[in-house]
Motif scaffolding. Structure first.
Motif, PDB file in Angstrom:
ATOM      1  N   LYS A   1      10.741   8.309   7.029  1.00 25.24           N
ATOM      2  CA  LYS A   1       9.774   7.543   5.991  1.00 25.24           C
ATOM      3  C   LYS A   1       9.805   6.270   5.583  1.00 25.24           C
ATOM      4  CE  LYS A   1       7.374  10.087   3.025  1.00 25.24           C
ATOM      5  NZ  LYS A   1       6.512  10.873   3.834  1.00 25.24           N
ATOM      6  N   GLN A   2      11.124   5.759   5.580  1.00 24.68           N
ATOM      7  CA  GLN A   2      11.410   4.468   5.240  1.00 24.68           C
ATOM      8  C   GLN A   2      10.769   3.392   6.454  1.00 24.68           C
ATOM      9  OE1 GLN A   2      12.409   2.748   2.434  1.00 24.68           O
ATOM     10  NE2 GLN A   2      11.832   0.855   3.534  1.00 24.68           N
TER      11      GLN A   2
ATOM     12  N   GLU B   1       8.531   4.050   8.556  1.00 18.62           N
ATOM     13  CA  GLU B   1       6.922   4.220   8.528  1.00 18.62           C
ATOM     14  C   GLU B   1       6.317   3.156   7.468  1.00 18.62           C
ATOM     15  OE1 GLU B   1       5.110   8.037   8.713  1.00 18.62           O
ATOM     16  OE2 GLU B   1       3.301   7.143   7.953  1.00 18.62           O
ATOM     17  N   GLU B   2       7.024   3.584   6.215  1.00 18.05           N
ATOM     18  CA  GLU B   2       6.685   2.347   5.032  1.00 18.05           C
ATOM     19  C   GLU B   2       6.840   0.943   5.464  1.00 18.05           C
ATOM     20  OE1 GLU B   2       5.127   3.532   2.438  1.00 18.05           O
ATOM     21  OE2 GLU B   2       5.061   1.908   1.341  1.00 18.05           O
ATOM     22  N   SER B   3       7.926   0.795   6.128  1.00 18.95           N
ATOM     23  CA  SER B   3       8.242  -0.657   6.306  1.00 18.95           C
ATOM     24  C   SER B   3       7.202  -1.168   7.446  1.00 18.95           C
ATOM     25  CB  SER B   3       9.646  -0.777   7.058  1.00 18.95           C
ATOM     26  OG  SER B   3      10.520  -0.358   6.275  1.00 18.95           O
TER      27      SER B   3
ATOM     28  N   LYS C   1       4.139  -0.033   7.933  1.00 16.55           N
ATOM     29  CA  LYS C   1       2.664   0.099   7.307  1.00 16.55           C
ATOM     30  C   LYS C   1       2.466  -1.089   6.356  1.00 16.55           C
ATOM     31  CE  LYS C   1       1.101   4.560   8.100  1.00 16.55           C
ATOM     32  NZ  LYS C   1       0.759   5.926   7.483  1.00 16.55           N
ATOM     33  N   THR C   2       3.666  -1.727   5.502  1.00 17.98           N
ATOM     34  CA  THR C   2       3.278  -2.550   4.590  1.00 17.98           C
ATOM     35  C   THR C   2       3.947  -4.106   5.082  1.00 17.98           C
ATOM     36  OG1 THR C   2       5.432  -2.284   3.865  1.00 17.98           O
ATOM     37  CG2 THR C   2       3.844  -0.867   2.919  1.00 17.98           C
TER      38      THR C   2
END
Lengths: 329, 329
Positions: free
Chosen positions: A213-214, A216-218, A220-221
């Motif tokens: 999850k982390q 993916e977040e890293s 995408k942002t």
């Protein structure tokens, strides 16, 4: 016929592609490969051709007609191309668009001072796509030009993914948005945002125990790389990664939607596209064709730095002027 | 800035298209229209510009930088272009492929003798399609090139239909076969027969009482025009004909399917396409961009006959060399 003797500076994917492209052109031969590695550790595929240090090049000036410089645009080419232009006729595929004017000025000065001819930014973008922009905009002055890239691997974005903690393997594909291209083709001349033109597809192999999850977040942002795009992140196994994502495909589209006629309401559409199974092999092929042009233009006495815009197409072909008029016109 | 002064020889669809294209280019102006009709019966659309006889042209040599010759390839251009090249820098869209070498030789001799610069066969095929053939074949020497035309109106085939007894109105569309193009795009490098590449669609208004079966048979079996193609013939009303078939759309595709790499098994695909609502207006736009190139190349001292192969792309753009490197490369 005397063959055009090519030197390759830098023996990575691009340099190896140049070597293969030379084999497809009977009027050329490979004279040597120049590397920053220990030449003893480098095996050149072409029989009878050796690897040398970059420093050795200076002693081989009279054995090389054109040096094709196959380094990276970030740090290699800004130094290598002006430096090698002192001793050789050179050609590179410098692709940092914003820095082209500065790179041009540096290479032009070095080449002119030493009576050499240079070409920079030769490939497909910059390169063939640039050609299509200038042809299309000159022919249809009232219009809009669109460039779409992909589907293909972006090396820079793939590198960015791989720098994220917990990522073992990663690759990123730039994908053009089909609906946006269809709007352009229909003559609507839309204003398209970054997000509306391309999506980004990532394939990632996570380290064991990593927080997906982390990751993916890293991704995408991530500023400048992904935050302005619709990005999808797919976690896959290393086996799948190695089996499916081991190629460097790329390509894209240059489109010009223009209007002509008394009321400028007649729609005219020009579209150019590339679908490449190997980006480096194709770029290499472009470099080799322009190396032929370079050697001919040098023989006519030209010096300084040129780009694809300065090269009359006839210089690229191994055929004679009579032959191209009879068979290609 | 001194504008490039253009003369138009021949004021049909092409000549009128050239006039409209000149309006889209701020660095050009129309100096005069030359016609074989009585100039008193010809109204030039551009305010302040007059129509003259072809004979008047000789007295206006110092008022015209480039003469764009807008006659037909069958009988006009073979005479007009060499003749006008004695007094002017000239450009034409000669498109009888088989006769290009002879036409080139005639125009080259006339232009050289008189210190003029000429360009022949400027348009989209020959012209932009030729450029795409030479670029693609030079870059991918191992491959196959395909040209598909359409969907578009073939003037020659439409004329052929109209010569058949009982035909009141007639038009023919050349249509590329989508399946054939898809085979090429897939890298299959198929051998394609004439029949497999294009179909021909005809729309006919029959004279009252005419034998439609006989007309259809005459079209489908016509040697050199239709007999090697799958042809469909549609009989329609004059109202429908006038409403739907009053345009001159055309276009087409140039594709190069090539192989690169160590085993020459990496597929690389280059595709160029045009979708034109008006064939003559687009050809005119190409002529006008090349007229700019011609005037610049003449200023550099070039003479004789050139083709699109001899024109470095930078000459076509109204922008400076710095601007094109910064914005288009």
């Amino acid at each position: 016929m005397k063959k055009i003797r090519i030197g390759i500076a830098g023996y990575g994917n691009l340099g190896k592609g140049v070597e293969m492209a030379i084999r497809q052109n009977e009027d050329m031969e490979l004279a040597g490969v120049f590397t920053r590695r220990d030449p003893a550790t480098v095996t050149v595929k072409t029989p009878g051709v050796k690897a040398y240090t970059m420093e050795d090049a200076k002693n081989m000036k009279d054995q090389i007609d054109v040096m094709i410089i196959c380094g990276g645009s970030a740090t290699d080419l800004p130094k290598q191309t002006p430096e090698l232009a002192k001793d050789f006729n050179v050609i590179d595929s410098f692709d940092t668009h914003a820095n082209i004017p500065q790179h041009f000025a540096n290479v032009d000065a070095a080449a002119k001072e030493n009576g050499h001819l240079a070409m920079i930014s030769v490939g497909w973008d910059p390169g063939l796509f640039s050609l299509n922009r200038i042809y299309a905009e000159s022919i249809l002055p009232n219009g809009k030009t669109y460039t779409f890239w992909g589907k293909g691997v972006s090396q820079g974005h793939s590198d960015a993914i791989r720098r994220i903690p917990g990522v073992k393997r990663g690759i990123q594909y730039t994908v053009p948005v089909e609906e946006a291209m269809d709007q352009v083709r229909a003559g609507k001349q839309p204003e398209l945002t970054t997000r509306q033109k391309h999506t980004r597809e990532c394939f990632v192999v996570a380290e064991e125990g990593a927080d997906k999850k982390q990751i993916e977040e890293s991704i995408k942002t991530m500023k400048n790389y992904f935050d302005e795009y619709d990005t999808t992140v797919n976690f896959i196994s290393e086996e799948e990664f190695d089996a499916v994502h081991n190629k460097m495909p790329h390509g894209g589209f240059v489109m010009r939607s223009g209007m002509t006629g008394e009321n400028e309401n007649t729609h005219q559409m020009i579209e150019y596209s590339l679908k490449l199974e190997s980006n480096p092999e194709f770029t290499s092929s472009v470099l080799v064709a322009y190396a032929r042009a370079l050697s001919r233009m040098k023989a006519e006495g030209m010096t300084g730095c040129k780009t694809v815009f300065d090269v009359a197409p006839a210089y690229l072909s191994p055929l004679s002027a009579d032959e191209i008029r009879a068979h290609l016109l």
